[in-house]
Structure formats: structure tokens, C-alpha cells
Design a protein around this motif. Sequence first.
Motif, PDB file in Angstrom:
ATOM      1  N   LEU A  27       0.825  -1.213   0.000  1.00  0.00           N
ATOM      2  CA  LEU A  27       0.000   0.000   0.000  1.00  0.00           C
ATOM      3  C   LEU A  27       0.858   1.262   0.000  1.00  0.00           C
ATOM      4  O   LEU A  27       0.554   2.222  -0.712  1.00  0.00           O
ATOM      5  N   ALA A  28       1.934   1.266   0.758  1.00  0.00           N
ATOM      6  CA  ALA A  28       2.825   2.434   0.795  1.00  0.00           C
ATOM      7  C   ALA A  28       3.462   2.669  -0.570  1.00  0.00           C
ATOM      8  O   ALA A  28       3.553   3.813  -1.033  1.00  0.00           O
ATOM      9  N   GLY A  36      -1.829  10.077 -10.371  1.00  0.00           N
ATOM     10  CA  GLY A  36      -2.876  11.065 -10.615  1.00  0.00           C
ATOM     11  C   GLY A  36      -3.989  10.952  -9.588  1.00  0.00           C
ATOM     12  O   GLY A  36      -4.085   9.985  -8.822  1.00  0.00           O
ATOM     13  N   ASP A  37      -4.854  11.963  -9.586  1.00  0.00           N
ATOM     14  CA  ASP A  37      -5.900  12.062  -8.567  1.00  0.00           C
ATOM     15  C   ASP A  37      -6.924  10.927  -8.637  1.00  0.00           C
ATOM     16  O   ASP A  37      -7.354  10.420  -7.603  1.00  0.00           O
ATOM     17  N   ALA A  38      -7.319  10.540  -9.831  1.00  0.00           N
ATOM     18  CA  ALA A  38      -8.342   9.494  -9.965  1.00  0.00           C
ATOM     19  C   ALA A  38      -7.848   8.179  -9.371  1.00  0.00           C
ATOM     20  O   ALA A  38      -8.578   7.500  -8.639  1.00  0.00           O
ATOM     21  N   ILE A  39      -6.602   7.825  -9.647  1.00  0.00           N
ATOM     22  CA  ILE A  39      -6.039   6.588  -9.110  1.00  0.00           C
ATOM     23  C   ILE A  39      -5.776   6.732  -7.615  1.00  0.00           C
ATOM     24  O   ILE A  39      -5.987   5.781  -6.861  1.00  0.00           O
ATOM     25  N   ALA A  40      -5.350   7.899  -7.181  1.00  0.00           N
ATOM     26  CA  ALA A  40      -5.115   8.117  -5.750  1.00  0.00           C
ATOM     27  C   ALA A  40      -6.401   7.907  -4.956  1.00  0.00           C
ATOM     28  O   ALA A  40      -6.378   7.264  -3.892  1.00  0.00           O
ATOM     29  N   ASP A  41      -7.516   8.409  -5.469  1.00  0.00           N
ATOM     30  CA  ASP A  41      -8.804   8.188  -4.799  1.00  0.00           C
ATOM     31  C   ASP A  41      -9.152   6.708  -4.786  1.00  0.00           C
ATOM     32  O   ASP A  41      -9.652   6.186  -3.794  1.00  0.00           O
ATOM     33  N   LEU A  43      -7.037   4.172  -4.860  1.00  0.00           N
ATOM     34  CA  LEU A  43      -6.143   3.490  -3.920  1.00  0.00           C
ATOM     35  C   LEU A  43      -6.611   3.646  -2.480  1.00  0.00           C
ATOM     36  O   LEU A  43      -6.432   2.737  -1.667  1.00  0.00           O
ATOM     37  N   GLU A  44      -7.208   4.778  -2.165  1.00  0.00           N
ATOM     38  CA  GLU A  44      -7.711   5.004  -0.807  1.00  0.00           C
ATOM     39  C   GLU A  44      -8.831   4.033  -0.456  1.00  0.00           C
ATOM     40  O   GLU A  44      -9.086   3.775   0.709  1.00  0.00           O
ATOM     41  N   MET A  50      -7.955  -7.265   1.030  1.00  0.00           N
ATOM     42  CA  MET A  50      -8.055  -7.459  -0.405  1.00  0.00           C
ATOM     43  C   MET A  50      -6.673  -7.382  -1.051  1.00  0.00           C
ATOM     44  O   MET A  50      -6.353  -8.159  -1.950  1.00  0.00           O
ATOM     45  N   VAL A  51      -5.850  -6.473  -0.580  1.00  0.00           N
ATOM     46  CA  VAL A  51      -4.493  -6.321  -1.113  1.00  0.00           C
ATOM     47  C   VAL A  51      -3.675  -7.580  -0.830  1.00  0.00           C
ATOM     48  O   VAL A  51      -2.942  -8.064  -1.700  1.00  0.00           O
TER      49      VAL A  51
END
Length: 64
Positions: A27-28, A36-41, A43-44, A50-51
Amino acid sequence: MSDSDLAHFQDSLLDILSSQSETAEILASLKKAQFGDAIADYLESFDPKMVAVAAELVKQWGKR
């Protein structure tokens, strides 16, 4: 998001899932990467359980 941005994320995700075993480390690494922002959201929203399962599946069945 462009197709190339998505492909870059997917390649990185597979690399990280296959090369790291600790969920917190995975996760880190994903959060540290600049997707980018879409992927960052997106990832949150990842659940650590699940990971962990995704990493196991990639290590067992993933091919490149």
C-alpha cells in the motif's frame, strides 16, 4: 484518464503485488507512486485484506 495512464497503473500494480509481500509495504509503494488524482482516490478505497489476497493471487497465478 488516458489508456496509457491506466496501463501504467496496471503494470505498476502487478509489479508491486508480485515483488512485495507485506500488505503495508504494498500500500505504501502504491500510494508513493504518482498515478494522478483518480487513481489516488481509488487506492484510498483498497482494503488491506483485499491487497493481501491480490498479492497472493498474483504470486501464484500471475504471468508476464
